[in-house]
Enzyme design. Structure first.
Site, PDB file in Angstrom:
ATOM      1  CG  HIS A   1      -3.013  -6.663  -2.468  1.00 32.58           C
ATOM      2  ND1 HIS A   1      -3.512  -5.626  -1.720  1.00 32.58           N
ATOM      3  CD2 HIS A   1      -1.684  -6.406  -2.627  1.00 32.58           C
ATOM      4  CE1 HIS A   1      -2.524  -4.770  -1.433  1.00 32.58           C
ATOM      5  NE2 HIS A   1      -1.423  -5.223  -1.979  1.00 32.58           N
TER       6      HIS A   1
ATOM      7  CG  HIS B   1      -5.099  -1.045  -1.145  1.00 30.89           C
ATOM      8  ND1 HIS B   1      -5.008  -1.318   0.191  1.00 30.89           N
ATOM      9  CD2 HIS B   1      -5.198  -2.243  -1.777  1.00 30.89           C
ATOM     10  CE1 HIS B   1      -5.043  -2.641   0.369  1.00 30.89           C
ATOM     11  NE2 HIS B   1      -5.162  -3.217  -0.815  1.00 30.89           N
TER      12      HIS B   1
ATOM     13  CG  ASP C   1      -8.776  -4.315  -0.838  1.00 36.73           C
ATOM     14  OD1 ASP C   1      -9.954  -4.726  -0.857  1.00 36.73           O
ATOM     15  OD2 ASP C   1      -7.801  -5.055  -0.610  1.00 36.73           O
TER      16      ASP C   1
ATOM     17  CG  HIS D   1     -11.753  -6.789   2.255  1.00 39.38           C
ATOM     18  ND1 HIS D   1     -11.265  -8.009   2.670  1.00 39.38           N
ATOM     19  CD2 HIS D   1     -10.900  -6.345   1.300  1.00 39.38           C
ATOM     20  CE1 HIS D   1     -10.150  -8.291   1.998  1.00 39.38           C
ATOM     21  NE2 HIS D   1      -9.916  -7.289   1.153  1.00 39.38           N
TER      22      HIS D   1
HETATM   23 FE    FE Z   1      -8.154  -7.127  -0.174  1.00 35.73          FE
HETATM   24 ZN    ZN Z   2      -5.770  -5.317  -1.329  1.00 30.92          ZN
END
Ligand code: FE
Ligand code: ZN
Length: 262
Positions: free
Chosen positions: A58, A114, A136, A174
């Site tokens: 990502h 994910h 993630d 995150h």
């Molecule tokens: Fe992320």
């Molecule tokens: Zn991600």
């Protein structure tokens, strides 16, 4: 004498952490979605970048790689089987990443869900506790959305992480902990450990402090996505889906789907 490497959070975008590891004048970064905070930190601390590690493809995790490579000619580690430009070392489950500059030998743990080939980097020796960079997949009090894998895969990935020692520090990508706690309390309102953690998290956020790293012991006690065997979580999953659920995969899936709409 502490010869271990230090781990520094570099906030990026709204709620990402790029994790920078450093020892002496050497540094490496995990999931540099943006080059600017990395370059700034390196310059301010007179550090040389010697490696880049990515957990998945990502943009908020790999977007800064091209700009970093313009200034530093370094290896880029990441999962085999994901479209990551500039990758030089493709990794699979069970591979090792040895970075002599830090005296570290990361074990690669495949944690699909994910994304299809998401990996985590685990150093069992760091600071006598262990350090896990899990992107993630596992968040403090939560887990990543399932974009490319299946809930069954994701639960299996989380179960592998949950089996690591309780002292393991969890460096996720995150700062979602506050809203994750809100959801976790909806699942398990009577979980005392969770109530305590939620208070700590809101205090930390009020002081603008990171809530991570968490530890695996804490997560096993508070994270609804690791607690498919807890009676209160099973009950909540049954209530929300309106049917009896007996299997861990069913419980996990129901909780994950609930979170998607929460
Ligand atoms: Fe992320
Ligand atoms: Zn991600």
């Amino acid at each position: 004498m502490d010869t271990d490497y230090a781990i520094v959070p570099l906030p990026a975008f709204n709620d990402n952490y790029i994790w920078l590891i450093r020892r002496g004048d050497q540094a490496a970064v995990v999931d540099p979605g943006d080059a600017a905070p990395v370059l700034e930190y390196l310059e301010r601390n007179h550090l040389n970048l010697c490696a880049i590690l990515a957990t998945h493809h990502h943009g908020d995790h790999v977007g800064g790689i091209p700009d970093l490579l313009e200034q530093f000619e370094v290896p880029v580690f990441g999962p085999a089987g994901e479209p990551i430009e500039d990758l030089t070392q493709s990794l699979m489950d069970g591979d090792h990443v040895e970075l002599a500059q830090f005296g570290v030998d990361f074990e690669v743990i495949a944690v699909p869900g994910h994304t299809r080939a998401h990996i985590a980097y685990y150093d069992r020796n760091h600071s006598s506790c262990g350090a896990l960079f899990c992107g993630d997949t596992l968040f403090a009090c939560g887990c990543g959305r399932i974009f490319e894998g299946t809930p069954v895969q994701m639960r299996h990935s989380l179960a592998r992480l949950a089996a690591l020692p309780g002292t393991t520090k969890i460096y996720c990508a995150h700062e979602y902990t506050l809203s994750n706690c809100r959801f976790a309390l909806a699942v398990e309102p009577d979980n005392a450990a969770l109530q305590k953690r939620a208070e700590e998290v809101s205090r930390l956020r009020n002081e603008n402090q990171p809530t991570v790293p968490s530890t695996m012991a804490t997560e096993r006690n508070v994270n609804p996505f690791l607690r498919w065997e807890a009676p209160a979580v099973i009950e909540a999953a049954q209530r929300i889906s309106g049917k009896p659920l007996t299997q861990p995969d069913e419980v996990f899936t129901a909780i994950r789907e609930w979170k998607n709409r929460f």
